[in-house]
Motif scaffolding. Structure first.
Motif, PDB file in Angstrom:
ATOM      1  N   THR A 171     -20.742 -57.476  13.092  1.00  7.29           N
ATOM      2  CA  THR A 171     -21.608 -56.361  13.451  1.00  7.29           C
ATOM      3  C   THR A 171     -21.105 -55.761  14.761  1.00  7.29           C
ATOM      4  OG1 THR A 171     -23.488 -57.439  12.378  1.00  7.29           O
ATOM      5  CG2 THR A 171     -23.984 -55.686  13.940  1.00  7.29           C
ATOM      6  N   TYR A 172     -21.057 -54.438  14.800  1.00  2.50           N
ATOM      7  CA  TYR A 172     -20.510 -53.730  15.958  1.00  2.50           C
ATOM      8  C   TYR A 172     -21.541 -52.769  16.540  1.00  2.50           C
ATOM      9  CZ  TYR A 172     -16.093 -55.326  14.005  1.00  2.50           C
ATOM     10  OH  TYR A 172     -15.071 -56.101  13.523  1.00  2.50           O
ATOM     11  N   ASN A 173     -21.366 -52.415  17.805  1.00  5.52           N
ATOM     12  CA  ASN A 173     -22.150 -51.351  18.418  1.00  5.52           C
ATOM     13  C   ASN A 173     -21.727 -50.035  17.775  1.00  5.52           C
ATOM     14  OD1 ASN A 173     -23.398 -52.993  20.510  1.00  5.52           O
ATOM     15  ND2 ASN A 173     -21.341 -53.159  21.326  1.00  5.52           N
ATOM     16  N   SER A 174     -22.646 -49.069  17.689  1.00  9.77           N
ATOM     17  CA  SER A 174     -22.279 -47.813  17.046  1.00  9.77           C
ATOM     18  C   SER A 174     -23.109 -46.654  17.575  1.00  9.77           C
ATOM     19  CB  SER A 174     -22.467 -47.905  15.532  1.00  9.77           C
ATOM     20  OG  SER A 174     -23.832 -47.965  15.213  1.00  9.77           O
ATOM     21  N   ASN A 189     -19.811 -54.491   9.134  1.00  8.72           N
ATOM     22  CA  ASN A 189     -18.612 -54.421   8.323  1.00  8.72           C
ATOM     23  C   ASN A 189     -18.655 -55.576   7.331  1.00  8.72           C
ATOM     24  OD1 ASN A 189     -16.061 -54.548   7.205  1.00  8.72           O
ATOM     25  ND2 ASN A 189     -15.009 -54.085   9.114  1.00  8.72           N
ATOM     26  N   PRO A 190     -18.912 -55.291   6.053  1.00  4.84           N
ATOM     27  CA  PRO A 190     -19.028 -56.381   5.079  1.00  4.84           C
ATOM     28  C   PRO A 190     -17.698 -57.068   4.771  1.00  4.84           C
ATOM     29  CG  PRO A 190     -19.172 -54.271   3.974  1.00  4.84           C
ATOM     30  CD  PRO A 190     -19.152 -53.994   5.452  1.00  4.84           C
TER      31      PRO A 190
END
Length: 52
Positions: free
Chosen positions: A22-25, A16-17
Motif C-alpha cells: 500500500t502506497y501514499n497517493s 498494488n495487488p
C-alpha cells in the motif's frame, strides 16, 4: 484521512495487488477531464509513479 486541497485529493492510500503493498497517493482531475493518480513511497510524493 483523505483531504481535498488545491484542486486535488491528498493523503490517500492506493493498493498494488501485484506486490501486495500500500502506497501514499493523491488524485487530481486535470483540465482535459483526465484523472491523474500518483502513488509514492514517501509522504511528499517525491519518489513514486503516476498514471493518467
Amino acid at each position: 484521512m483523505l483531504f481535498y486541497f488545491n484542486d486535488k485529493f491528498e493523503n490517500g492510500k492506493i493498493y498494488n495487488p501485484i506486490n501486495g503493498k500500500t502506497y501514499n497517493s493523491y488524485m487530481k482531475l486535470q483540465d482535459d477531464g483526465k484523472l491523474l493518480v500518483k502513488g509514492s513511497i514517501d509522504k511528499k510524493g517525491l519518489i513514486g509513479k503516476k498514471q493518467i
